[in-house]
Write an enzyme that holds these catalytic residues in place. Sequence first.
Site, PDB file in Angstrom:
ATOM      1  N   HIS A  30      16.359  43.987  43.437  1.00 42.96           N
ATOM      2  CA  HIS A  30      16.356  43.237  44.698  1.00 42.96           C
ATOM      3  C   HIS A  30      16.029  44.137  45.885  1.00 42.96           C
ATOM      4  O   HIS A  30      15.943  45.369  45.758  1.00 42.96           O
ATOM      5  CB  HIS A  30      17.702  42.527  44.903  1.00 42.96           C
ATOM      6  CG  HIS A  30      18.891  43.436  45.031  1.00 42.96           C
ATOM      7  ND1 HIS A  30      19.158  44.173  46.156  1.00 42.96           N
ATOM      8  CD2 HIS A  30      19.894  43.710  44.158  1.00 42.96           C
ATOM      9  CE1 HIS A  30      20.276  44.851  45.986  1.00 42.96           C
ATOM     10  NE2 HIS A  30      20.742  44.606  44.767  1.00 42.96           N
ATOM     11  N   CYS A  42      22.811  47.171  40.141  1.00 41.70           N
ATOM     12  CA  CYS A  42      21.525  46.583  40.476  1.00 41.70           C
ATOM     13  C   CYS A  42      20.542  47.665  40.925  1.00 41.70           C
ATOM     14  O   CYS A  42      20.938  48.748  41.337  1.00 41.70           O
ATOM     15  CB  CYS A  42      21.686  45.542  41.587  1.00 41.70           C
ATOM     16  SG  CYS A  42      22.431  44.005  40.998  1.00 41.70           S
TER      17      CYS A  42
END
Lengths: 105, 233
Positions: free
Chosen positions: B183, B199
């Site tokens: 992301h 992440c």
Amino acid sequence: MFRQVTRSAALVILLAMTAACASTGGPPPPPPQTVRSGADTAPADLQLVCANAVAIELNTNPDKTLPISSVKAQGESYQVTVAADQRQANCFVTADGVVQSIVPL
Amino acid sequence: MATFNLRRANGKRFLIAIIAAASILAPVGAAVSQEGQGQETQIFDASTREWVPYTDWRAYEYYRANGHVPAAFQRQIVDFRTTERPGTIIIDGDRHYLYYVLPDLKAIRYGIGVGRDGFGWAGIVNVGRKQEWPTWIPPKEMVERDPEAAKWAGGMPGGPDNPLGAAAMYLYAGGKDTIFRIHGTNQPWTIGLNISSGCIRLNNEDIRDLFSRVEVGAKVIVLMQGASLYRGV
């Protein structure tokens, strides 16, 4: 007297200039890259070259074959440990991407 | 070269930002052993002519002084010898790079931030879905301890303040969501750091570029030295 002082001053300046020319020219230039990894792991493409070679050597599924660790070996080569299904192997690869050997563990 | 003197005012704001960043998806990381982590990045300090740890503080100061991350973490096309298909994503968590494979043994290299100590993982997964300006849902633990996060317990809409940034790609293994994502970020100085809860983050310009190239179903190979959690293998 004045001529002697002038001559001495000229000599000092000349020596200083000579010394400056003879110096190493200051500190070495900074490295081309200003950041680096703290570890000597193999570049990603070399790790994958090894994974592919191990999958062929051990006849395993390439999509289940993953490099799990690596370290710089002799010279510019790397040792890459590859997990393939339930097995593992050490792969030795040069910086040019040539696999030198595969040793099942 | 950036100066490394941190001003108090900036430091407080920075600290708050770091705590928030580290809290994202905390429950995801809780499932990971405390052993896996990315290798530390180092930066060359021109004043001492030594390599020093690229800490959160130095990264923040560098970005504040220069307006961008170090050149090595900026998007660029590099040589990449692989038999993987063009369109494959390779993540080198140790060196903080993400590669998008191009034809002719080339790749686009992006700088990334990865999981902090204990939150590193590795595996072979795929992009299950993509979302621009994704909603961020703070984890339960964060909602309980942080009134700011509690405001968004029902989900923070996408936007410039959203910690997931401009886009997200949801990583799946065996057809199931791993809860790990690639992301963007509203904290661009964190590229090059071990800071997330697992992440993979890129700056917003880079995630937009990657988002436009990646297709759902793309293979993603995550390399991480010492990872104790493996997905998809």
